[in-house]
Design a protein around this motif. Structure first.
Motif, PDB file in Angstrom:
ATOM      1  N   GLN A  22       0.655  -1.187  -0.013  1.00 17.27           N
ATOM      2  CA  GLN A  22      -0.011  -0.009   0.016  1.00 17.27           C
ATOM      3  C   GLN A  22       0.877   1.206   0.118  1.00 17.27           C
ATOM      4  OE1 GLN A  22      -2.815  -1.156   3.257  1.00 17.27           O
ATOM      5  NE2 GLN A  22      -4.231  -1.565   2.104  1.00 17.27           N
ATOM      6  N   GLU A 410      -0.846  12.775   3.432  1.00 12.70           N
ATOM      7  CA  GLU A 410      -1.913  11.852   3.094  1.00 12.70           C
ATOM      8  C   GLU A 410      -1.968  11.268   1.820  1.00 12.70           C
ATOM      9  OE1 GLU A 410      -5.411  12.796   5.160  1.00 12.70           O
ATOM     10  OE2 GLU A 410      -6.509  10.856   4.584  1.00 12.70           O
ATOM     11  N   LEU A 411      -1.725   9.888   1.637  1.00 12.10           N
ATOM     12  CA  LEU A 411      -1.610   9.176   0.453  1.00 12.10           C
ATOM     13  C   LEU A 411      -3.081   8.715  -0.002  1.00 12.10           C
ATOM     14  CD1 LEU A 411       1.223   6.865   0.526  1.00 12.10           C
ATOM     15  CD2 LEU A 411       1.217   9.040  -0.481  1.00 12.10           C
ATOM     16  N   ARG A 412      -3.407   8.978  -1.356  1.00  8.48           N
ATOM     17  CA  ARG A 412      -4.639   8.585  -1.817  1.00  8.48           C
ATOM     18  C   ARG A 412      -4.527   7.465  -2.827  1.00  8.48           C
ATOM     19  NH1 ARG A 412      -7.798  12.002   0.463  1.00  8.48           N
ATOM     20  NH2 ARG A 412      -7.157  14.126   0.771  1.00  8.48           N
ATOM     21  N   LEU A 413      -4.960   6.061  -2.225  1.00 11.62           N
ATOM     22  CA  LEU A 413      -5.036   4.851  -2.872  1.00 11.62           C
ATOM     23  C   LEU A 413      -6.578   4.675  -3.691  1.00 11.62           C
ATOM     24  CD1 LEU A 413      -2.997   2.836  -0.319  1.00 11.62           C
ATOM     25  CD2 LEU A 413      -2.238   4.375  -1.955  1.00 11.62           C
ATOM     26  N   GLN A 415      -9.800   2.912  -4.401  1.00  8.97           N
ATOM     27  CA  GLN A 415     -10.778   2.335  -3.527  1.00  8.97           C
ATOM     28  C   GLN A 415     -10.487   0.948  -3.644  1.00  8.97           C
ATOM     29  OE1 GLN A 415     -12.684   3.777  -1.096  1.00  8.97           O
ATOM     30  NE2 GLN A 415     -11.307   5.641  -1.679  1.00  8.97           N
TER      31      GLN A 415
ATOM     32  N   ARG B   7     -13.299   3.421   8.267  1.00  9.19           N
ATOM     33  CA  ARG B   7     -12.206   3.114   7.222  1.00  9.19           C
ATOM     34  C   ARG B   7     -11.005   2.902   7.879  1.00  9.19           C
ATOM     35  NH1 ARG B   7     -14.263   4.218   2.549  1.00  9.19           N
ATOM     36  NH2 ARG B   7     -12.130   4.466   1.515  1.00  9.19           N
ATOM     37  N   LYS B   9      -7.688   2.932   8.346  1.00  6.01           N
ATOM     38  CA  LYS B   9      -6.470   3.759   7.747  1.00  6.01           C
ATOM     39  C   LYS B   9      -4.872   3.106   8.440  1.00  6.01           C
ATOM     40  CE  LYS B   9      -8.292   8.189   6.509  1.00  6.01           C
ATOM     41  NZ  LYS B   9      -7.842   9.428   6.176  1.00  6.01           N
ATOM     42  N   PHE B 130      -2.453   6.215   4.745  1.00  4.58           N
ATOM     43  CA  PHE B 130      -3.088   5.882   3.814  1.00  4.58           C
ATOM     44  C   PHE B 130      -4.323   5.214   4.072  1.00  4.58           C
ATOM     45  CE2 PHE B 130      -0.996   2.094   3.966  1.00  4.58           C
ATOM     46  CZ  PHE B 130       0.205   2.232   4.567  1.00  4.58           C
ATOM     47  N   ASP B 131      -5.193   5.245   3.214  1.00  6.69           N
ATOM     48  CA  ASP B 131      -6.290   4.438   3.377  1.00  6.69           C
ATOM     49  C   ASP B 131      -6.261   2.793   3.074  1.00  6.69           C
ATOM     50  OD1 ASP B 131      -9.199   3.359   3.408  1.00  6.69           O
ATOM     51  OD2 ASP B 131      -9.965   5.371   3.028  1.00  6.69           O
TER      52      ASP B 131
END
Lengths: 417, 219
Positions: A22, A410-413, A415, B7, B9, B130-131
């Motif tokens: 991730q 903040e990383l955006r991965l 969905q 969610r 994280k 990160f999510d």
């Protein structure tokens, strides 16, 4: 064939590998270039040998190149290495000219890769001036210092510092090794590779086979120190400790290190150690070739207590290797050992041969504590000092230098990751 | 309708040396006055994400240093009892530490020094979050998930959350509030977990067991 990450998952757990996947997702496809001065031998090459394929498996376009030079170049970088660790030795101007010219030649050879990479990691002082020549670079450059520069010989440090100021960041093994520079000073301790020959699980049969070949009986407890024959590793102090213990309980000592090398001082120290050990049949001095990784692995696994009585130490990989084999480690209270050996938890930190002797006697009398500390030791390395942690910190650093300098990123991965 | 999705994280932290070093309490106080806020965060909370097993009774690096290097039991004990969670912001925490050190300096003429190499080294950190893409909508299905969560996730939701959320609540508690009083006992039990005297592994176990026991026991 099983993928590398899957092999590591068996050691560290799937959650750790998922975490790496991730974290590395936004880095897929980026070009990362590592540069050092040797492909084999030494801890840097050892770690890069494994980090590069792991990064590639995570989708990063990672490459590793080395710079090459003539004899004078290596003479210069050896002197520089020693001076950065405190040796008061000036480097002649002619050697520094060779150092600069060698870097220029290597820059010209590697120019395209250096200028196109998104992130370039330059390891140690040997290739440090490459940045100076890379005027058309597009990526971020990070200098990785693997040595203890806490008390450098100032004139040499001052010279090198001129080449380091323009880097975007640097990486140090411990905060106490750090020298102030104008960029961000990241801290990443070294690690060991659980799948390497030095650390992989061995069968009891193989371990016994090695001990038989060395003529060492496993009837009485074995204390082992694996290290170069170097005064800073205090091999004489280790023999003194062993003798203090021997008065009370049967015990054997193994001192294992590189064989007759081209290091004149190493040879001299080895002779001194042999003379000091005398004809004691329970002191075994093993001169092993530098690539005897499996033999060292077997030696550590077949020992009862690992000793590393260093008087000065950067980050002692043999300490972590010993802990990984579930052995308590009695080590000198110096340098990175403070971070590696948690006193009374996975071993003891000592300051004198007497201190080491006292702890050895205690442990030999209390096999239950040996066992408990051994379990703690392995768990401690599993959680903190394996290559997967090292890789995670490299990935975090790459994200930080490429994406943002703020305290929280903040990383955006996607969905469906 | 209340959004009851949680969610999960994750985060990774990397340490950064500021280059500041203190050799005695006076220097420590002087640097503390101006050092990066991130140093306070790292030396109080960041310890949970890095190797640290000695002196578990001292839950911040200042207290550990005062004990192990300065060998000053009194100041070490006074610093160790500071609970960072009770301060509304990091500047209040900074003022409290400085106040404790100044009081100690006022009461003691002798200021002990440490040897070279034993200085307090100021460190801050960067944290990448990160999510994970995993979403939970029901606390009753959460207990199994918690035991499989990464230590980074535990850190993010249980430790780091305290400086993000009102009243220093962890993320699990904030989420449970969305269900009204239904999970009040679980929420109270989570509140009682002291995060500062265990490793993240132990903490994960403790949180997981709390969920399991409360859910099995009828909340």
């Amino acid at each position: 064939m099983e993928k590398l990450l899957e092999q590591y998952a068996k050691v560290v757990g799937n959650e750790v590998i998922d975490h790496l996947r991730q974290l590395s997702y936004p880095l897929k496809g980026i070009k990362v270039l590592h540069i050092n001065s040797t492909k084999e031998g030494g801890g840097v090459a050892e770690i890069l040998n494994r980090l590069i394929p792991l990064k590639r498996e995570l989708g990063i376009d990672a490459e590793w190149e080395i710079i090459t030079g003539e004899k004078d170049f290596y003479q210069c970088t050896k002197k520089m290495h020693n001076a950065l660790q405190g040796n008061r030795d000036d480097i002649p101007a002619s050697l520094l000219t060779t150092y600069e010219n060698t870097n220029l030649r290597n820059f010209e050879r590697l120019r395209t890769k250096l200028e196109e990479a998104d992130v370039v990691f330059i390891h140690d002082p040997q290739p440090a001036p490459l940045l100076h020549f890379a005027k058309e670079r597009r990526g971020k450059w990070v200098w990785r210092c693997h040595i203890d520069v806490s008390h450098p010989y100032r004139p040499v440090w001052k010279y090198l510092r001129e080449y380091l100021g323009d880097y975007d960041a640097s990486i140090w093994s411990l905060s106490s090794f750090v020298q102030p520079l104008s960029h961000t000073l990241y801290l990443i301790p070294p690690s060991i590779d659980p799948l390497s020959e030095k650390n992989i699980e061995l069968t009891e049969k193989e371990i016994s086979g090695y001990f038989e070949s060395w003529g060492i009986s496993r009837e009485s407890p074995i204390l082992t120190q694996v290290s170069r024959f170097d005064r800073f590793k205090d091999p004489i102090g280790v023999i003194q400790s062993y003798r203090m213990v021997k008065k009370y309980t049967p015990v054997q000592l193994v001192l294992a290190g590189g064989g007759a090398s081209d290091d004149p001082e190493g040879q001299q120290v080895l002779e001194e150690v042999k003379a000091f050990a005398g004809n004691d049949p329970d002191v075994h001095i093993l001169e092993l070739p530098p690539d005897a990784h499996r033999a060292i692995n077997a030696l550590q696994r077949g020992s009862d207590i690992i000793i590393q009585k260093s008087l000065k130490e950067g980050f002692g990989l043999t300490v972590t290797e010993g802990l990984w084999k579930g052995k308590p480690v009695i080590a000198g209270d110096a340098g990175g050992i403070k971070l590696q050996v948690v006193d009374h938890y996975c071993g003891f930190r000592v300051s004198t041969p007497e201190g080491a002797a006292m702890r050895i006697r205690y442990l030999l009398k209390r096999p239950d504590i040996i066992q408990k500390m051994g379990q703690n030791a392995r768990q401690f390395v599993l959680e903190n000092f394996l290559i997967t942690r090292h890789l995670r910190e490299y990935l975090t650093l790459i994200v930080a230098v490429l994406i943002g300098s703020e305290e929280k990123i903040e990383l955006r991965l996607p969905q469906n990751f | 309708m209340v959004d009851t999705d949680f969610r999960i994280k994750d985060c990774a932290l990397i340490a950064i040396a500021t280059g500041e070093k203190a050799q005695n309490l006076r220097e420590l106080r002087d640097i503390l006055k101006n050092t990066h806020q991130g140093c306070l965060y790292y030396h109080f909370w960041g310890g949970l994400l890095r190797p640290k097993f000695d002196d578990p009774e001292y839950q911040n690096d200042f207290a550990v240093w005062a004990s192990s290097n300065l060998h000053d039991a009194k100041i070490s004990e006074q610093l160790s009892i500071i609970d960072p969670d009770i301060y509304d912001n990091i500047e209040d925490l900074r003022r409290e530490i400085i106040e404790i050190i100044e009081q100690h300096l006022y009461e003691n003429e002798h200021v002990p020094w440490v040897k070279a190499g034993q200085e307090f080294q100021f460190i801050r950190s960067q944290i990448v979050t990160f999510d994970t893409g995993v979403t939970i909508s029901d606390p009753e299905g959460f207990s199994d998930i918690i035991f499989k969560m990464s230590l980074g996730s535990i850190y993010y939701h249980f430790i780091d959350a305290r400086r993000r959320n009102p009243s220093n609540k962890c993320d699990f508690n904030i989420w449970l509030q969305g269900f009204g009083n239904k999970y009040m006992n679980l929420s109270e039990a989570l509140d009682k977990i002291d995060p500062y005297f265990s490793t993240l592994h132990e903490l994960r176990e403790e949180i997981g067991l709390t969920f399991t026991n409360c859910i099995k026991g009828g909340i």
